[in-house]
Motif scaffolding. Structure first.
Motif, PDB file in Angstrom:
ATOM      1  N   LYS A   1      46.277  42.559  41.330  1.00 33.49           N
ATOM      2  CA  LYS A   1      46.001  41.721  42.500  1.00 33.49           C
ATOM      3  C   LYS A   1      44.535  41.852  42.879  1.00 33.49           C
ATOM      4  CE  LYS A   1      50.321  41.754  45.071  1.00 33.49           C
ATOM      5  NZ  LYS A   1      50.964  42.367  46.248  1.00 33.49           N
ATOM      6  N   THR A   2      44.030  40.836  43.542  1.00 32.87           N
ATOM      7  CA  THR A   2      42.646  40.876  44.027  1.00 32.87           C
ATOM      8  C   THR A   2      42.445  42.133  44.882  1.00 32.87           C
ATOM      9  OG1 THR A   2      42.606  38.478  44.080  1.00 32.87           O
ATOM     10  CG2 THR A   2      40.901  39.609  45.352  1.00 32.87           C
ATOM     11  N   GLY A   3      41.385  42.863  44.592  1.00 34.45           N
ATOM     12  CA  GLY A   3      41.085  44.064  45.368  1.00 34.45           C
ATOM     13  C   GLY A   3      41.609  45.344  44.763  1.00 34.45           C
TER      14      GLY A   3
ATOM     15  N   LYS B   1      36.549  46.443  40.171  1.00 33.41           N
ATOM     16  CA  LYS B   1      37.293  45.832  41.278  1.00 33.41           C
ATOM     17  C   LYS B   1      37.867  44.511  40.778  1.00 33.41           C
ATOM     18  CE  LYS B   1      36.107  45.942  45.825  1.00 33.41           C
ATOM     19  NZ  LYS B   1      35.367  45.566  47.052  1.00 33.41           N
ATOM     20  N   ILE B   2      39.182  44.411  40.809  1.00 32.39           N
ATOM     21  CA  ILE B   2      39.866  43.213  40.304  1.00 32.39           C
ATOM     22  C   ILE B   2      39.588  42.031  41.244  1.00 32.39           C
ATOM     23  CG2 ILE B   2      42.159  42.217  39.850  1.00 32.39           C
ATOM     24  CD1 ILE B   2      41.181  44.232  37.711  1.00 32.39           C
ATOM     25  N   SER B   3      39.205  40.905  40.662  1.00 33.28           N
ATOM     26  CA  SER B   3      38.755  39.759  41.470  1.00 33.28           C
ATOM     27  C   SER B   3      39.772  38.608  41.510  1.00 33.28           C
ATOM     28  CB  SER B   3      37.429  39.234  40.928  1.00 33.28           C
ATOM     29  OG  SER B   3      37.551  38.920  39.555  1.00 33.28           O
ATOM     30  N   LYS B   4      40.802  38.677  40.684  1.00 33.16           N
ATOM     31  CA  LYS B   4      41.891  37.692  40.807  1.00 33.16           C
ATOM     32  C   LYS B   4      43.164  38.273  40.199  1.00 33.16           C
ATOM     33  CE  LYS B   4      40.671  34.957  36.711  1.00 33.16           C
ATOM     34  NZ  LYS B   4      40.598  33.625  36.143  1.00 33.16           N
ATOM     35  N   GLY B   5      44.281  37.748  40.668  1.00 36.63           N
ATOM     36  CA  GLY B   5      45.558  38.276  40.232  1.00 36.63           C
ATOM     37  C   GLY B   5      45.899  37.850  38.812  1.00 36.63           C
TER      38      GLY B   5
ATOM     39  N   GLU C   1      34.703  41.053  38.851  1.00 36.71           N
ATOM     40  CA  GLU C   1      33.346  40.542  39.102  1.00 36.71           C
ATOM     41  C   GLU C   1      32.421  41.648  39.586  1.00 36.71           C
ATOM     42  OE1 GLU C   1      32.475  37.553  38.425  1.00 36.71           O
ATOM     43  OE2 GLU C   1      34.468  36.692  38.078  1.00 36.71           O
TER      44      GLU C   1
ATOM     45  N   TYR D   1      38.517  38.865  35.047  1.00 39.72           N
ATOM     46  CA  TYR D   1      39.349  39.405  36.128  1.00 39.72           C
ATOM     47  C   TYR D   1      38.646  40.475  36.958  1.00 39.72           C
ATOM     48  CZ  TYR D   1      43.270  36.645  34.566  1.00 39.72           C
ATOM     49  OH  TYR D   1      44.089  35.591  34.266  1.00 39.72           O
TER      50      TYR D   1
END
Ligand code: MG
Length: 202
Positions: free
Chosen positions: A165-167, A60-64, A78, A76
């Motif tokens: 992107k986040t999420g 799961k991407i945590s920042k863009g 977490e 990127y």
């Protein structure tokens, strides 16, 4: 939210489907409508006679980010989880034979099963065991050390093309042992021996 998926990321799985080992990650996407609602059964779609489970580690991407360097890529995501990349194998084979995109075989409603997500820091990402049990029998068993492209390489590669992107979610590919699901099958996913999802097939 977008769902990016990696194909052929485990050599033994590429072989079992008669595919070559890729030089770069093989990428496809699922729309967000592919996510199966938590607690729902999976319904085999009427357009396929051969839907396969593919158990995968999901990031799961945590920042863009864009053009993320491989040595920074671990910053990127977490959280990780497990997922199933349900695949209409018969339809995918027809599309592949014609040189057409796979989306219809990969991105249909309910084709993305997700567990809860867990803190990456609690796991050894380079040596993570995961397995799928079908009707009480283990059918897939993988370890992230067997990935051709580890998470950092995947993130660096895909972020050259798609801004992350986040999420956003990344399905990192399935180990060998993929197979067909039938009505009334029960699938259970295990991460380091702990059950993280179960699912009934209808
Ligand atoms: Mg897959």
């Amino acid at each position: 939210m977008k769902i990016i998926c990696i194909g052929r990321n485990y050599a033994e799985h590429a072989k079992e489907l008669g595919n070559e080992i890729p030089e770069n990650p093989v990428i496809f996407m699922k729309p967000d409508t592919a996510v199966l609602k938590k607690g729902s059964d999976f319904y085999i779609p009427e357009f396929s006679q051969d839907v396969h489970y593919e158990l995968e580690v999901v990031l799961k991407i945590s920042k863009g980010g864009k053009y993320i360097q491989e040595d920074k890529a671990a910053n990127y995501f977490e959280e990780i989880g497990l997922g199933i990349d349900f695949t209409a194998r018969d339809l995918q084979s027809q599309l592949k034979a014609k040189g057409l995109p796979w989306e219809l075989a990969k991105g249909f409603d309910g084709s993305a099963v997700l567990s809860e997500f867990y803190k990456k820091a609690d796991f050894d990402m380079k040596n993570l065991n995961f397995s799928l049990v079908k009707n009480k029998e283990e059918v897939q068993n993988g370890n992230t050390s067997m990935m051709i492209f580890p998470p950092e390489k995947i993130i660096a590669f895909v972020s050259q093309y798609f801004t992350l992107k986040t999420g956003d979610l990344i399905f990192t590919g399935t180990p060998k042992g993929v197979g067909k699901v039938s009505e009334n099958d029960i699938l259970e996913g295990f991460l380091e021996g702990k059950k993280v999802f179960d699912l009934r097939i209808q």
